[in-house]
Design an enzyme around this catalytic site. Sequence first.
Site, PDB file in Angstrom:
ATOM      1  N   GLU A  33       0.817  -1.213   0.000  1.00  0.00           N
ATOM      2  CA  GLU A  33       0.000   0.000   0.000  1.00  0.00           C
ATOM      3  C   GLU A  33       0.856   1.271   0.000  1.00  0.00           C
ATOM      4  OE1 GLU A  33      -2.835  -0.307   3.178  1.00  0.00           O
ATOM      5  OE2 GLU A  33      -3.920  -1.944   2.233  1.00  0.00           O
ATOM      6  N   GLU A 102      -6.146  -8.164  -0.392  1.00  0.00           N
ATOM      7  CA  GLU A 102      -6.667  -8.025   0.977  1.00  0.00           C
ATOM      8  C   GLU A 102      -8.167  -7.771   0.928  1.00  0.00           C
ATOM      9  OE1 GLU A 102      -4.751  -5.271   3.596  1.00  0.00           O
ATOM     10  OE2 GLU A 102      -2.734  -5.994   3.134  1.00  0.00           O
TER      11      GLU A 102
END
Length: 726
Positions: A33, A102
Amino acid sequence: MQKFVTKIVDLMREAKLFCWQGGPIIMLQIENEYGDVEKSYGQKGKDYVKWAASMALGLGAGVPWVMCKQTDAPENIIDACNGYYCDGFKPNSQTKPVLWTEDWDGWYTKWGGSLPHRPAEDLAFAVARFYQRGGSFQNYYMYFGGTNFGRTSGGPFYITSYDYDAPLDEYGLRSEPKWGHLKDLHAAIKLCEPALVAADAPQYRKLGSKQEAHIYHGHGETGGKVCAAFLANIDEHKSAHVKFNGQSYTLAPWSVSILPDCRHVAFNTAKVGAQTSVKTVESARPRVGSMSILQEVVRQDNVSYISKSWMALKEPIGIWGENNFTFQGLLEHLNVTKDRSDYLWHKTRINVTEDDISFWKKNGANPTVSIDSMRDVLRVFVNKQLSGSVVGHWVKAVQPVSFVQGNNDLLLLTQTVGLQNYGAFLEMDGAGFRGKAKLTGFKNGDMDLSKSSWTYQVGLKGEAEKIYTVEHNEKAEWSTLETDVSSSIFMWYKTYFDTPDGTDPVVLDLESMGKGQAWVNGHHIGRYWNIISQKDGCEKACDYRGAYNSDKCTTNCGQPTQTRYYVPRSWLKPSSNLLVLFEETGGNPFKILVKTVTAGILCGQVSESHYPPLRKWSTPDYINGTLSIDSVAPEVHLHCEDGHVISSIEFASYGTPRGSCHRFSIGKCHASNSISIVSEACKGRNSCFIEVSNTAFRSDPCSGILKTLAVMARCSSTQNTSDLGF
């Protein structure tokens, strides 16, 4: 970073863990991320992404590399999606597959916060929509909850439990119906596999204003035609009746129906057929004849407390060791502690004149410690007496204090409750104080504490002497704790306890304590804090429909955020386990409990309108065409955890039962043999299947009325049921 990543890849290669070596690893990830923080670093951020990608690819791992939430991932790196929903995600190149790395099935919990809960129906909807719209790979975060043992919790202010509302909870127990509903979901998707891999992309068909179908079809491995379809209703409020391939289908709001053969519905995300499990927490029963005087259990109000024999030790307030140092000015907390401890003492000397005392009396005021910004906990002491505490993340601290005439020791104790674990420049977040610190209210004006001479001491004396360990605890000067002694701050406590019988997960119930840390046989089980969550914000009924966020469907409002702390059985001995606690704010160790956790209550509720069990789709009779799926009745499936059997049927009704788990009641229509039929099928077994049909219950209790089977069963350890003949 390059040395570390190279080392890990080399280890995997040496162990032959990559798929091309016959191992299980099909993919690797570099960074996580980073795209969320990249802009903060300007051109250097962009350059870093390219460098990280080039470095990873140069290691020759032989499997694809991914970057999560990285829209500018280089050509040979797959950018992937993280989030609650990824059905609309498209990678930055048509040559890259659609990956969901995710899938957030819950969220983090903070001290003083309510508990996040993501409904199984919405989670299944998100997954089905992802595959419906061309998704290739999906991974749950988290599938198995866990525990932030020691001081590993981040945040800051994340609790010790990392349960995350995952399908498997912190202890490894199934969270039902989430676990079972997802199991059914993936079984249905697996049935679609021949069609999913036969088509490069699904065919889209609009079925209504908020209804749509995606159809996968082609030729299977044997050359025959294969077809699978996903029918979605994205309306958040209303059911919809749609036509597809000449058939009529009813779609619940915010749901997806999966048709592995483009005709029969195998699964609908909003229709939960999986059981509900209710976790039961029981006080541990002492081993018969194994309790010494030290370990004797206190019994009061039918509750078994851990021990009536506790020992205590006072932790010094302030500077306690020779390894302290003095510095002109206030230092940043983490640069001093190096994260070896949560605690950092600051001490300075304040001289108070007779004029100051007269000034305060005349004006009816007290001097005040004022600090521009602090995190996470600040405790202010004057002459070793606690004046007050401030809790928050970079908040202004204002604490009135009282001095005596002459010299006074002002002690500031800063504490961390987890470190910053995400965001740009997180290594610069620091801890302790920011800005100016001053003492206000003096006759001659404010005193600038930022320029004062401070003596620093890292950690606690008990920490340094390791009095929580089996090897060192006896070296400390413990004294017997009397039951009538009032609670004190900054105390160490210790006792011994026996391990509960059985295999159920073991927890410590620390609701009687305040805030601190705990160790069992030298293992740090984490921070504890009996802090109450906000009273408002939890909904009476959780509506799965509509987009989920972490504030939706929360639970546990107005209750302590966490009271039970997991102790792995691998850390325990059969008897005489050492429990040591450091208590900061005051508590009653005599009311600490050792408990075990299991899924003690199971509930199933399935109607005749539910779909046939997914396991029937894979039977030889169905595959060879001798069984029509239309002729298969739905069923209730109950299953206890391993090592447990169904010991009793608390409720069973085939007909029109009312209510929900723990609140079932018999309706106007009820088969009188319901209990006996279910008991015969289930009692004494780890799992059982009960068909929902008139045939199974040998009669039709109310002709022409849609019937439901509702069951509530109790699971017991096989060790506890041996005397019942199971």
